[in-house]
Design a protein around this motif. Sequence first.
Motif, PDB file in Angstrom:
ATOM      1  N   ALA A   1       0.842  -1.355  -0.288  1.00 28.35           N
ATOM      2  CA  ALA A   1       0.231  -0.053  -0.603  1.00 28.35           C
ATOM      3  C   ALA A   1       0.878   1.205   0.308  1.00 28.35           C
ATOM      4  CB  ALA A   1      -0.722  -0.213   1.527  1.00 28.35           C
ATOM      5  N   VAL A   2       2.165   1.101   0.891  1.00 25.88           N
ATOM      6  CA  VAL A   2       3.012   2.198   0.521  1.00 25.88           C
ATOM      7  C   VAL A   2       3.654   2.198  -0.526  1.00 25.88           C
ATOM      8  CG1 VAL A   2       5.213   3.290   2.054  1.00 25.88           C
ATOM      9  CG2 VAL A   2       3.347   2.601   2.944  1.00 25.88           C
ATOM     10  N   HIS A   3       3.673   1.295  -1.041  1.00 18.35           N
ATOM     11  CA  HIS A   3       4.487   1.494  -2.531  1.00 18.35           C
ATOM     12  C   HIS A   3       3.905   2.078  -3.321  1.00 18.35           C
ATOM     13  CE1 HIS A   3       8.341   0.096  -1.306  1.00 18.35           C
ATOM     14  NE2 HIS A   3       8.517  -0.411  -1.164  1.00 18.35           N
ATOM     15  N   CYS A   4       2.210   1.918  -3.433  1.00 18.51           N
ATOM     16  CA  CYS A   4       1.419   1.773  -4.509  1.00 18.51           C
ATOM     17  C   CYS A   4       0.768   3.531  -4.150  1.00 18.51           C
ATOM     18  CB  CYS A   4      -0.162   1.339  -4.203  1.00 18.51           C
ATOM     19  SG  CYS A   4       0.167   0.023  -5.191  1.00 18.51           S
ATOM     20  N   HIS A   5       0.965   3.911  -3.047  1.00 21.71           N
ATOM     21  CA  HIS A   5       0.703   5.195  -2.652  1.00 21.71           C
ATOM     22  C   HIS A   5       1.674   5.916  -2.925  1.00 21.71           C
ATOM     23  CE1 HIS A   5      -1.789   8.048  -0.537  1.00 21.71           C
ATOM     24  NE2 HIS A   5      -0.617   9.242   0.302  1.00 21.71           N
ATOM     25  N   PHE A   6       2.942   6.508  -3.230  1.00 20.84           N
ATOM     26  CA  PHE A   6       3.735   7.119  -3.059  1.00 20.84           C
ATOM     27  C   PHE A   6       4.252   6.633  -4.336  1.00 20.84           C
ATOM     28  CE2 PHE A   6       3.332   6.959   1.171  1.00 20.84           C
ATOM     29  CZ  PHE A   6       3.604   8.334   1.654  1.00 20.84           C
ATOM     30  N   GLU A   7       4.809   8.149  -4.648  1.00 21.37           N
ATOM     31  CA  GLU A   7       5.720   8.141  -6.693  1.00 21.37           C
ATOM     32  C   GLU A   7       6.299   7.410  -6.464  1.00 21.37           C
ATOM     33  OE1 GLU A   7       5.760  12.300  -8.357  1.00 21.37           O
ATOM     34  OE2 GLU A   7       3.510  12.341  -7.705  1.00 21.37           O
ATOM     35  N   ASP A   8       6.915   6.870  -7.845  1.00 21.61           N
ATOM     36  CA  ASP A   8       8.863   6.083  -6.999  1.00 21.61           C
ATOM     37  C   ASP A   8       9.497   6.991  -6.966  1.00 21.61           C
ATOM     38  OD1 ASP A   8       7.719   4.124  -8.559  1.00 21.61           O
ATOM     39  OD2 ASP A   8       8.048   4.724 -10.932  1.00 21.61           O
ATOM     40  N   GLY A   9      10.557   6.110  -5.782  1.00 25.70           N
ATOM     41  CA  GLY A   9      11.619   7.181  -4.819  1.00 25.70           C
ATOM     42  C   GLY A   9      11.175   7.845  -3.435  1.00 25.70           C
ATOM     43  N   ARG A  10       9.630   8.075  -3.909  1.00 23.27           N
ATOM     44  CA  ARG A  10       9.305   9.005  -2.494  1.00 23.27           C
ATOM     45  C   ARG A  10       8.915   8.464  -1.499  1.00 23.27           C
ATOM     46  NH1 ARG A  10       8.684  14.255  -3.974  1.00 23.27           N
ATOM     47  NH2 ARG A  10       9.414  15.246  -6.001  1.00 23.27           N
ATOM     48  N   ALA A  11       8.987   7.399  -1.469  1.00 24.70           N
ATOM     49  CA  ALA A  11       8.257   6.174  -0.241  1.00 24.70           C
ATOM     50  C   ALA A  11       9.072   6.572   0.819  1.00 24.70           C
ATOM     51  CB  ALA A  11       8.202   4.835  -0.435  1.00 24.70           C
ATOM     52  N   PRO A  12       8.797   6.114   2.057  1.00 27.47           N
ATOM     53  CA  PRO A  12       9.702   6.472   3.436  1.00 27.47           C
ATOM     54  C   PRO A  12      10.377   5.130   3.802  1.00 27.47           C
ATOM     55  CG  PRO A  12       7.362   6.602   3.847  1.00 27.47           C
ATOM     56  CD  PRO A  12       7.298   6.570   2.459  1.00 27.47           C
ATOM     57  N   ALA A  13      11.644   5.193   3.897  1.00 21.45           N
ATOM     58  CA  ALA A  13      12.692   4.676   4.312  1.00 21.45           C
ATOM     59  C   ALA A  13      11.860   3.467   4.927  1.00 21.45           C
ATOM     60  CB  ALA A  13      13.578   4.823   4.237  1.00 21.45           C
ATOM     61  N   LEU A  14      11.232   4.308   6.668  1.00 22.96           N
ATOM     62  CA  LEU A  14      10.412   3.480   7.420  1.00 22.96           C
ATOM     63  C   LEU A  14       9.266   3.390   7.549  1.00 22.96           C
ATOM     64  CD1 LEU A  14      13.238   4.610   9.807  1.00 22.96           C
ATOM     65  CD2 LEU A  14      13.447   2.106   8.648  1.00 22.96           C
ATOM     66  N   ILE A  15       8.669   2.325   8.152  1.00 21.84           N
ATOM     67  CA  ILE A  15       7.220   2.457   8.517  1.00 21.84           C
ATOM     68  C   ILE A  15       7.126   1.984   9.223  1.00 21.84           C
ATOM     69  CG2 ILE A  15       4.949   1.000   7.730  1.00 21.84           C
ATOM     70  CD1 ILE A  15       6.211   0.134   5.165  1.00 21.84           C
ATOM     71  N   ARG A  16       6.354   2.550  10.287  1.00 24.63           N
ATOM     72  CA  ARG A  16       6.340   2.531  12.143  1.00 24.63           C
ATOM     73  C   ARG A  16       5.443   1.982  12.461  1.00 24.63           C
ATOM     74  NH1 ARG A  16       9.427   4.191  15.939  1.00 24.63           N
ATOM     75  NH2 ARG A  16      11.083   5.411  15.242  1.00 24.63           N
ATOM     76  N   LEU A  17       4.879   0.855  12.895  1.00 26.09           N
ATOM     77  CA  LEU A  17       4.135  -0.223  13.571  1.00 26.09           C
ATOM     78  C   LEU A  17       3.483   0.410  15.154  1.00 26.09           C
ATOM     79  CD1 LEU A  17       4.019  -3.421  11.618  1.00 26.09           C
ATOM     80  CD2 LEU A  17       3.210  -1.019  10.390  1.00 26.09           C
ATOM     81  N   HIS A  18       1.818   1.125  15.273  1.00 26.57           N
ATOM     82  CA  HIS A  18       1.793   0.899  16.833  1.00 26.57           C
ATOM     83  C   HIS A  18       0.757   0.286  16.974  1.00 26.57           C
ATOM     84  CE1 HIS A  18       0.760   3.593  20.079  1.00 26.57           C
ATOM     85  NE2 HIS A  18      -0.513   3.101  19.842  1.00 26.57           N
ATOM     86  N   HIS A  19       0.564  -1.019  17.603  1.00 21.46           N
ATOM     87  CA  HIS A  19      -0.672  -1.449  17.938  1.00 21.46           C
ATOM     88  C   HIS A  19      -1.089  -1.370  18.449  1.00 21.46           C
ATOM     89  CE1 HIS A  19       1.422  -5.048  15.456  1.00 21.46           C
ATOM     90  NE2 HIS A  19       2.626  -4.411  16.185  1.00 21.46           N
TER      91      HIS A  19
END
Length: 68
Positions: free
Chosen positions: A42-60
């Motif tokens: 979902a993150v890769h689809c949402h952001f344009e090429d090269g603009r996705a954040p390097a880290l995904i933080r999860l808060h459970h």
Amino acid sequence: MNEILFVIEEADDGAFRASAVGESIHTEAENLEILHQEIRDAVHCHFEDGRAPALIRLHHVWQELIAL
């Protein structure tokens, strides 16, 4: 942006839902392993090429009921 935060909640049916904070990204899956991959996709689809954040933080977020 080098990081994006997702809030993870367990649904009543036992599945898991994830919503990004500050972005319109939402996904769900039957288990956490699949959810992690769904979030990445979902993150890769949402952001344009090269603009996705390097880290995904999860808060459970876990909810518990305690009877008195």
